[in-house]
Design a protein around this motif. Structure first.
Motif, PDB file in Angstrom:
ATOM      1  N   GLY A 119      25.540  32.247  30.445  1.00  0.00           N
ATOM      2  CA  GLY A 119      24.196  32.320  29.889  1.00  0.00           C
ATOM      3  C   GLY A 119      23.629  33.709  29.707  1.00  0.00           C
ATOM      4  O   GLY A 119      22.511  33.858  29.211  1.00  0.00           O
ATOM      5  N   VAL A 120      24.359  34.749  30.102  1.00  0.00           N
ATOM      6  CA  VAL A 120      23.859  36.117  29.947  1.00  0.00           C
ATOM      7  C   VAL A 120      24.261  36.623  28.567  1.00  0.00           C
ATOM      8  O   VAL A 120      25.432  36.632  28.217  1.00  0.00           O
ATOM      9  CB  VAL A 120      24.420  37.051  31.039  1.00  0.00           C
ATOM     10  CG1 VAL A 120      23.945  38.484  30.809  1.00  0.00           C
ATOM     11  CG2 VAL A 120      24.011  36.565  32.414  1.00  0.00           C
TER      12      VAL A 120
ATOM     13  N   GLY B  86      29.655  54.102  33.428  1.00  0.00           N
ATOM     14  CA  GLY B  86      30.196  53.340  34.551  1.00  0.00           C
ATOM     15  C   GLY B  86      29.387  52.087  34.819  1.00  0.00           C
ATOM     16  O   GLY B  86      29.941  51.009  35.078  1.00  0.00           O
ATOM     17  N   ALA B  87      28.060  52.211  34.759  1.00  0.00           N
ATOM     18  CA  ALA B  87      27.194  51.049  34.955  1.00  0.00           C
ATOM     19  C   ALA B  87      27.409  50.022  33.847  1.00  0.00           C
ATOM     20  O   ALA B  87      27.437  48.807  34.101  1.00  0.00           O
ATOM     21  CB  ALA B  87      25.731  51.495  34.993  1.00  0.00           C
ATOM     22  N   ALA B  88      27.567  50.493  32.610  1.00  0.00           N
ATOM     23  CA  ALA B  88      27.796  49.580  31.482  1.00  0.00           C
ATOM     24  C   ALA B  88      29.097  48.820  31.657  1.00  0.00           C
ATOM     25  O   ALA B  88      29.173  47.613  31.386  1.00  0.00           O
ATOM     26  CB  ALA B  88      27.804  50.360  30.168  1.00  0.00           C
ATOM     27  N   GLU B  89      30.131  49.503  32.114  1.00  0.00           N
ATOM     28  CA  GLU B  89      31.419  48.837  32.334  1.00  0.00           C
ATOM     29  C   GLU B  89      31.304  47.746  33.391  1.00  0.00           C
ATOM     30  O   GLU B  89      31.831  46.638  33.216  1.00  0.00           O
ATOM     31  CB  GLU B  89      32.467  49.879  32.743  1.00  0.00           C
ATOM     32  CG  GLU B  89      32.842  50.843  31.626  1.00  0.00           C
ATOM     33  CD  GLU B  89      33.669  52.011  32.106  1.00  0.00           C
ATOM     34  OE1 GLU B  89      34.311  52.652  31.263  1.00  0.00           O
ATOM     35  OE2 GLU B  89      33.666  52.299  33.329  1.00  0.00           O
ATOM     36  N   SER B  90      30.629  48.049  34.486  1.00  0.00           N
ATOM     37  CA  SER B  90      30.457  47.049  35.548  1.00  0.00           C
ATOM     38  C   SER B  90      29.613  45.874  35.069  1.00  0.00           C
ATOM     39  O   SER B  90      29.915  44.717  35.362  1.00  0.00           O
ATOM     40  CB  SER B  90      29.815  47.686  36.780  1.00  0.00           C
ATOM     41  OG  SER B  90      30.670  48.654  37.349  1.00  0.00           O
ATOM     42  N   LEU B  91      28.539  46.182  34.335  1.00  0.00           N
ATOM     43  CA  LEU B  91      27.671  45.120  33.821  1.00  0.00           C
ATOM     44  C   LEU B  91      28.399  44.217  32.833  1.00  0.00           C
ATOM     45  O   LEU B  91      28.162  43.005  32.806  1.00  0.00           O
ATOM     46  CB  LEU B  91      26.439  45.729  33.151  1.00  0.00           C
ATOM     47  CG  LEU B  91      25.221  45.970  34.040  1.00  0.00           C
ATOM     48  CD1 LEU B  91      24.134  46.679  33.244  1.00  0.00           C
ATOM     49  CD2 LEU B  91      24.685  44.665  34.604  1.00  0.00           C
ATOM     50  N   ALA B  92      29.284  44.793  32.020  1.00  0.00           N
ATOM     51  CA  ALA B  92      30.031  43.982  31.054  1.00  0.00           C
ATOM     52  C   ALA B  92      30.892  42.961  31.775  1.00  0.00           C
ATOM     53  O   ALA B  92      30.972  41.789  31.376  1.00  0.00           O
ATOM     54  CB  ALA B  92      30.880  44.875  30.160  1.00  0.00           C
ATOM     55  N   GLY B  93      31.562  43.388  32.850  1.00  0.00           N
ATOM     56  CA  GLY B  93      32.362  42.452  33.641  1.00  0.00           C
ATOM     57  C   GLY B  93      31.510  41.377  34.268  1.00  0.00           C
ATOM     58  O   GLY B  93      31.872  40.188  34.262  1.00  0.00           O
ATOM     59  N   TRP B  94      30.356  41.779  34.816  1.00  0.00           N
ATOM     60  CA  TRP B  94      29.437  40.810  35.429  1.00  0.00           C
ATOM     61  C   TRP B  94      28.915  39.817  34.401  1.00  0.00           C
ATOM     62  O   TRP B  94      28.873  38.607  34.643  1.00  0.00           O
ATOM     63  CB  TRP B  94      28.273  41.555  36.078  1.00  0.00           C
ATOM     64  CG  TRP B  94      27.151  40.656  36.512  1.00  0.00           C
ATOM     65  CD1 TRP B  94      27.094  39.902  37.651  1.00  0.00           C
ATOM     66  CD2 TRP B  94      25.936  40.411  35.798  1.00  0.00           C
ATOM     67  NE1 TRP B  94      25.912  39.199  37.689  1.00  0.00           N
ATOM     68  CE2 TRP B  94      25.181  39.491  36.565  1.00  0.00           C
ATOM     69  CE3 TRP B  94      25.407  40.876  34.591  1.00  0.00           C
ATOM     70  CZ2 TRP B  94      23.932  39.030  36.160  1.00  0.00           C
ATOM     71  CZ3 TRP B  94      24.170  40.418  34.183  1.00  0.00           C
ATOM     72  CH2 TRP B  94      23.438  39.512  34.963  1.00  0.00           C
ATOM     73  N   ALA B  95      28.516  40.318  33.230  1.00  0.00           N
ATOM     74  CA  ALA B  95      27.965  39.455  32.196  1.00  0.00           C
ATOM     75  C   ALA B  95      28.997  38.440  31.712  1.00  0.00           C
ATOM     76  O   ALA B  95      28.670  37.271  31.466  1.00  0.00           O
ATOM     77  CB  ALA B  95      27.461  40.293  31.018  1.00  0.00           C
ATOM     78  N   ASN B  96      30.248  38.871  31.579  1.00  0.00           N
ATOM     79  CA  ASN B  96      31.291  37.957  31.131  1.00  0.00           C
ATOM     80  C   ASN B  96      31.590  36.877  32.161  1.00  0.00           C
ATOM     81  O   ASN B  96      32.057  35.799  31.813  1.00  0.00           O
ATOM     82  CB  ASN B  96      32.574  38.727  30.805  1.00  0.00           C
ATOM     83  CG  ASN B  96      32.502  39.417  29.454  1.00  0.00           C
ATOM     84  OD1 ASN B  96      31.517  39.301  28.741  1.00  0.00           O
ATOM     85  ND2 ASN B  96      33.542  40.150  29.115  1.00  0.00           N
TER      86      ASN B  96
END
Length: 202
Positions: free
Chosen positions: A170-171, A156-166
């Motif tokens: 620069g991430v 779940g954290a990975a899914e949220s982070l992927a959206g944030w990173a996209n």
């Protein structure tokens, strides 16, 4: 070949415009084919969207699976899997928007298609957490249900982070993977050593 062109165009359109606003006309135009040809290959907008979900789910799962070296320790394998996950989602932002934002918000049968992908990744992470516990051989013991719960939280954290990173310029994939490893694996390491948080300890 033409079917792949249509799917490419559909993923881009659904990812950027959303499922409901996207039209078969604009998908056909972007693919460089006629609308009747799109309907010849895929009978409806729903079938086209489902085909996009299945193709992109398979591609993401394959990227994660092939990146993991079974000969490495569990933490290194998790790092490889996370890095591959974030690299794939950053290189295919429209596909990730289809899987993470569009498919889940438009109900069945689309949500069920994405759930298959999520279950596969959760099973992989559950196995890695269990193997890490066995490799550590510390005083902490993880029950199967606890390992499964931790895997759900990590995915779940990975899914949220992927959206944030996209959405954050620069991430890079390595930075995002490091963020999650620092947050999750460091804490998991203490758990393996028998250190557990308790409200009574405050």
């Amino acid at each position: 070949m033409r079917e792949q062109q249509m799917l490419d165009a559909a993923v881009r359109t659904f990812g950027q415009r959303g499922y409901r606003p996207a039209s078969m006309d604009e998908i056909a135009e972007l693919a460089g084919v006629s609308k009747p040809l799109v309907y010849l290959y895929l009978n409806s907008k729903e079938e086209l969207f489902t085909a996009c979900i299945r193709r992109e789910s398979a591609a993401l799962a394959a990227a994660v699976r092939t990146a993991v070296d079974p000969g490495l320790p569990a933490d290194r394998r998790l790092w490889q899997g996370l890095t591959a996950f974030f690299r794939h989602t950053s290189e295919h932002p429209d596909a990730w928007a289809v899987l993470h934002r569009q498919a889940r918000t438009h109900g069945e049968p689309f949500a069920a298609e994405v759930a298959v992908l999520r279950d596969e990744i959760v099973a992989l992470v559950t196995g890695l957490i269990g193997e890490a516990a066995r490799e550590t051989r510390g005083p902490g013991e993880l029950a199967a249900r606890e390992a499964a719960g931790l895997a759900q939280a990590l995915v779940g954290a990975a899914e949220s982070l992927a959206g944030w990173a996209n959405d954050t310029p620069g991430v890079c994939a390595g930075e995002t993977a490091s963020t999650l490893m620092d947050f999750a694996w460091q804490g998991l390491g203490k758990l393996m050593q028998g250190e557990r948080w308790s409200p009574s300890a405050r």
